[in-house]
Design a protein around this motif. Structure first.
Motif, PDB file in Angstrom:
ATOM      1  N   SER A 248       1.759   1.086  11.322  1.00  0.00           N
ATOM      2  CA  SER A 248       1.190   1.196  12.666  1.00  0.00           C
ATOM      3  C   SER A 248       0.787   2.737  12.685  1.00  0.00           C
ATOM      4  O   SER A 248       1.418   3.819  12.308  1.00  0.00           O
TER       5      SER A 248
ATOM      6  N   GLU B 119      -1.829  -5.353   5.671  1.00  0.00           N
ATOM      7  CA  GLU B 119      -1.555  -3.880   5.142  1.00  0.00           C
ATOM      8  C   GLU B 119      -1.681  -2.777   5.977  1.00  0.00           C
ATOM      9  O   GLU B 119      -0.872  -1.844   5.769  1.00  0.00           O
ATOM     10  N   PHE B 120      -2.324  -2.915   7.140  1.00  0.00           N
ATOM     11  CA  PHE B 120      -2.266  -2.045   8.282  1.00  0.00           C
ATOM     12  C   PHE B 120      -2.460  -2.949   9.633  1.00  0.00           C
ATOM     13  O   PHE B 120      -2.919  -3.938   9.526  1.00  0.00           O
TER      14      PHE B 120
ATOM     15  N   LYS C 132       3.418   4.916  10.156  1.00  0.00           N
ATOM     16  CA  LYS C 132       3.277   5.050   8.805  1.00  0.00           C
ATOM     17  C   LYS C 132       3.160   6.629   8.785  1.00  0.00           C
ATOM     18  O   LYS C 132       3.375   6.983   7.338  1.00  0.00           O
TER      19      LYS C 132
ATOM     20  N   VAL D 166       0.845  -1.105   0.031  1.00  0.00           N
ATOM     21  CA  VAL D 166       0.072   0.091   0.147  1.00  0.00           C
ATOM     22  C   VAL D 166       0.995   1.260   0.110  1.00  0.00           C
ATOM     23  O   VAL D 166       0.323   2.353  -0.621  1.00  0.00           O
TER      24      VAL D 166
ATOM     25  N   TYR E 203      -9.498   0.445  11.774  1.00  0.00           N
ATOM     26  CA  TYR E 203      -8.755  -0.672  11.242  1.00  0.00           C
ATOM     27  C   TYR E 203      -7.808  -0.016  10.447  1.00  0.00           C
ATOM     28  O   TYR E 203      -7.103  -0.732   9.381  1.00  0.00           O
ATOM     29  N   HIS E 204      -7.478   1.471  10.367  1.00  0.00           N
ATOM     30  CA  HIS E 204      -6.345   2.160   9.807  1.00  0.00           C
ATOM     31  C   HIS E 204      -5.596   2.950  10.517  1.00  0.00           C
ATOM     32  O   HIS E 204      -4.447   3.569   9.975  1.00  0.00           O
ATOM     33  N   SER E 205      -5.744   2.965  11.769  1.00  0.00           N
ATOM     34  CA  SER E 205      -5.315   4.177  12.527  1.00  0.00           C
ATOM     35  C   SER E 205      -4.859   3.641  14.180  1.00  0.00           C
ATOM     36  O   SER E 205      -4.523   4.367  14.836  1.00  0.00           O
TER      37      SER E 205
ATOM     38  N   GLY F 183      -7.200   7.918   8.909  1.00  0.00           N
ATOM     39  CA  GLY F 183      -7.651   6.429   8.206  1.00  0.00           C
ATOM     40  C   GLY F 183      -8.761   5.777   8.912  1.00  0.00           C
ATOM     41  O   GLY F 183      -9.583   5.074   8.806  1.00  0.00           O
TER      42      GLY F 183
ATOM     43  N   ASP G   3      -4.021  -2.637  12.251  1.00  0.00           N
ATOM     44  CA  ASP G   3      -5.286  -2.994  12.849  1.00  0.00           C
ATOM     45  C   ASP G   3      -5.729  -4.466  12.172  1.00  0.00           C
ATOM     46  O   ASP G   3      -6.725  -5.044  12.536  1.00  0.00           O
ATOM     47  N   TYR G   4      -5.216  -4.712  10.956  1.00  0.00           N
ATOM     48  CA  TYR G   4      -5.692  -5.911  10.170  1.00  0.00           C
ATOM     49  C   TYR G   4      -5.100  -7.044  10.686  1.00  0.00           C
ATOM     50  O   TYR G   4      -5.429  -8.090  10.025  1.00  0.00           O
TER      51      TYR G   4
END
Length: 689
Positions: free
Chosen positions: A481, A445-446, A536, A396, A490-492, A487, A448-449
């Motif tokens: 991270s 990819e993040f 990130k 990503v 799930y992205h932050s 985001g 959180d996932y």
């Protein structure tokens, strides 16, 4: 025990039957079956005598398929991942009755784990019988991973994975079989179907009567059914599976119909959920009794000959018992052995510091260039994950850009959207003993996932300890991270507060480009598992760009003083590090002297460095992006209070995120995460205390 079925002709599959099998081989099988059954039946007595074997899952009723699986396995080249009921499998594959009892009584010399793992979990890594956990079916992923290495190195071996039919309900088993069929890997999945998952009948597990048939639509996969109670049908099925997998380099499922004669384990009472007729039926189909009847009916042996063999088997078990009883138990202090392997350390940069004045590079450049340098340094290094391997894109955030072009599709490749599969097969790849394999994966990819992969994270974290130092999964798991990118959920989120509670794994969280390069190099070169958390939001930051010496290395457990001061110690890491440095610099103009220390490494933690700073400043504040409540900072503050209380001139404050998820709207994110203003206010409050 001599295993004489190791040189069968793979070009012309053997057809085993009572009349076509040499007497010498039938005798060897009978010895294995009688020794195995005697140990199986003796195991509960050890518990009654308070000697051990507190967990025992009897295999009686699985004799045919377990004998066959062990016989087909070649310890010189194959890999076997047994499950907790595979006593006869492991005996047939090359373990001894003494080693089985050592495991059952959890002795220090137990080859499986030295008494560290649950009894009835048999292993002997020296002959490629792998140590697996109690998480049912998760070793399917490890078998697929080592099969990937076998295929890449064009090795002659095959991976075997054995499990009960109920464990196939687990999602990661489907991931494993799907991945093996997609990648066309040499792995044989053996399902030992006895009709029950503890007390849960098969009808409550799957709509199909035969669970293997759930995989009928999978491409590149063969399914073979056999009678797991019958020695000859099982031998024929396993021989054909082995021949087919070797010739086609594709996976195969062998579904063996068995019967469970006894309870699931010694803590289970099967009479509470099985009626008398079923219990009578199961005993009537005892595979050992059937094999004995065949040997007598066809006059291969006389009753006297079988009685003599039985007597000799009993003597083998008695002799093993007497030796094991005298064996030493593990010592209490040994719990600290093999928690995590010794890391790579060249002493080139003992404190992880440098004075390089070259051009500054951003984090994203540090990651990409270090990965490429390490892949050139060690040709046995691999990288994969979701969205990782494309001609002009690498993940990503383009961290792996250009790597597939330079190192090829076999070393840099994409993984499916199945995080547990990615981590589990990485673990399995490093089990291939003929190479010094290192695997770098983007765990999600993040960060959180990453939660779907937690099952494999937990399993891998205690692999080295559980195996008594015989195996460590040599992998670096990269995770983008933190927040500050708008985001949302799930992205932050930050997840290090959870990860750091597990012993056996290193966790690093660098903030500046040189530390990213140095810690990544050390992580990849070290044995064991390292979680490499990347802020990130700083990937393209000019503020955290630094010069980076060639081959720079940062040892684990060494913090870095980002700004020296005398009035207050600020402890931080990740995204908040540059904020703290900026605030401290501004406060210096107002007459305050603030020291900022960047942990860089969370596990191991440089507590000595923290104490040295506090001894000078006598005040401390913990600042991180993660939630204050149960965040990693809580552990640090607790240790400060325990070890530095007499030196403190004020309370130790914590600054971090609110105890809420991180929202998507920037106003919500700003209200949730710490920022320069909240950091400044907290620092000033402690300074004025």
């Amino acid at each position: 025990m001599k295993n004489i079925n190791k040189l069968h002709d793979l070009e012309t599959p053997a057809v085993y039957s009572i009349l076509k099998t040499p007497k010498e081989q039938l005798e060897a099988w009978y010895r294995l079956m009688t020794i195995g059954r005697m140990v199986d039946e003796k195991a509960p007595n050890y518990l009654k005598q308070a000697l051990g074997w507190s967990y025992h899952a009897p295999y009686a009723g699985h004799d045919g398929i377990q004998l066959a699986l062990g016989q087909i396995f070649h310890k010189e080249q194959d890999y076997l991942f047994p499950y907790y009921r595979d006593m006869l499998t492991c005996l047939s594959a090359g373990m001894t009755s003494e080693e089985l009892i050592l495991n059952g009584l959890s002795k220090a010399s137990d080859p499986s784990s030295g008494g560290r793992h649950m009894s009835n979990h048999f292993a002997k890594p020296e002959i490629n019988i792998e140590n697996v956990s109690s998480c049912t079916g998760n070793h399917t992923l490890h078998a697929v991973g080592v099969a990937r290495s076998l295929k890449y190195y064009k090795d002659e071996g095959v991976a075997f994975c054995s499990q009960g039919e109920s464990s196939v309900s687990e999602g990661y088993v489907y991931e494993a079989i799907n991945g093996a069929s997609k990648e066309k890997l040499p792995v044989i999945f053996v399902f030992q179907d006895n009709g029950y998952g503890i007390s849960v009948p098969k009808r409550d597990q799957t709509a199909r009567r035969k669970v293997a048939d759930n995989f009928r639509g999978f491409k590149n996969l063969r399914i073979i059914h056999c009678n797991g109670k019958d020695v000859f049908d099982s031998m024929n099925a396993m021989t054909e599976a082995y021949r087919w997998v070797k010739e086609n380099q594709m996976p195969c499922i062998v579904h063996a119909n068995c019967v469970r004669i006894h309870s699931h384990s010694n803590s289970d009472r099967h009479d509470l959920y099985r009626d008398d007729s079923e219990l009578t039926y199961s005993k009537a189909y005892d595979p050992l009794a059937k094999f004995e009847r065949l040997l007598l009916r066809y006059k291969i042996f006389t009753k006297e000959e079988l009685s003599e063999i039985m007597k000799e088997s009993r003597e083998v078990v008695i002799k093993a018992h007497r030796k094991v009883i005298k064996a030493e138990n593990p010592t209490p202090e040994s719990i600290m052995d093999f928690v995590i392997p010794e890391p790579y350390f060249s002493n080139k940069y003992p404190e992880g510091l440098h004075q390089d004045q070259g051009p500054k590079k951003k984090l994203i450049e540090a990651l990409n260039e270090t990965l490429k340098a390490e892949f050139r340094y060690n040709p046995e290094t691999f990288l994969y994950g979701q969205d990782m391997a494309n001609k002009d894109k690498g993940g990503v955030f383009n961290v792996s850009k250009g790597m597939q072009k330079e190192f090829g599709k076999e070393r840099i490749f994409n993984g499916p959207i199945a995080e547990d599969y990615i981590v589990g097969t990485a673990n399995g790849m490093t089990r291939f003993k003929k190479q010094n394999i290192r695997v770098v994966i983007e765990g999600a990819e993040f960060a959180d996932y990453f939660w779907p992969a937690m099952e494999q994270f937990v399993d891998s974290s205690h692999d080295y300890w559980r195996s008594n130092g015989k195996f460590s999964p040599n992998m670096t798991i990269r995770l983008a991270s933190g927040g500050y990118i708008g985001g949302g959920i799930y992205h932050s989120q930050n997840i290090e507060g959870c990860l750091t509670t597990f012993p056996g794994v290193r966790i690093v969280y660098p903030s500046y480009a040189d530390d990213v390069a140095g810690l990544l190099r050390t992580s990849i070169r070290s044995k064991g598992m390292t979680m490499f958390l990347e802020p990130k939001a700083l990937y393209n930051s000019e503020v955290t760009a630094t010069p980076i010496p060639d081959d720079f290395e940062v040892p684990f457990g060494k913090l870095k003083v980002r700004k020296r001061g005398d009035d207050l110690t600020v402890i931080t890491y990740g995204n908040t590090t540059p904020m703290c440095v900026e605030v401290a610099t501004e406060l210096e103009k107002e007459g305050y002297s603030v020291e900022v220390i960047d942990l860089r490494s969370l596990i191991p933690l440089d507590m000595d460095g923290i104490k040295t700073s506090i001894a000078k400043t006598n005040k401390a504040i913990m600042i991180h992006e993660d939630k204050v409540f149960s965040g990693f900072g809580a552990e640090i503050v607790s240790q400060i209070m325990e070890q530095c209380f007499e030196q403190l001139d004020g309370p130790v404050k914590r600054i971090g995120a609110t105890f809420t998820p991180v929202g998507f709207n920037q106003a919500l994110e700003k209200a949730t995460l710490p920022n320069k203003l909240s950091i400044r206010n907290a620092i000033v409050e402690i300074l004025k205390y």
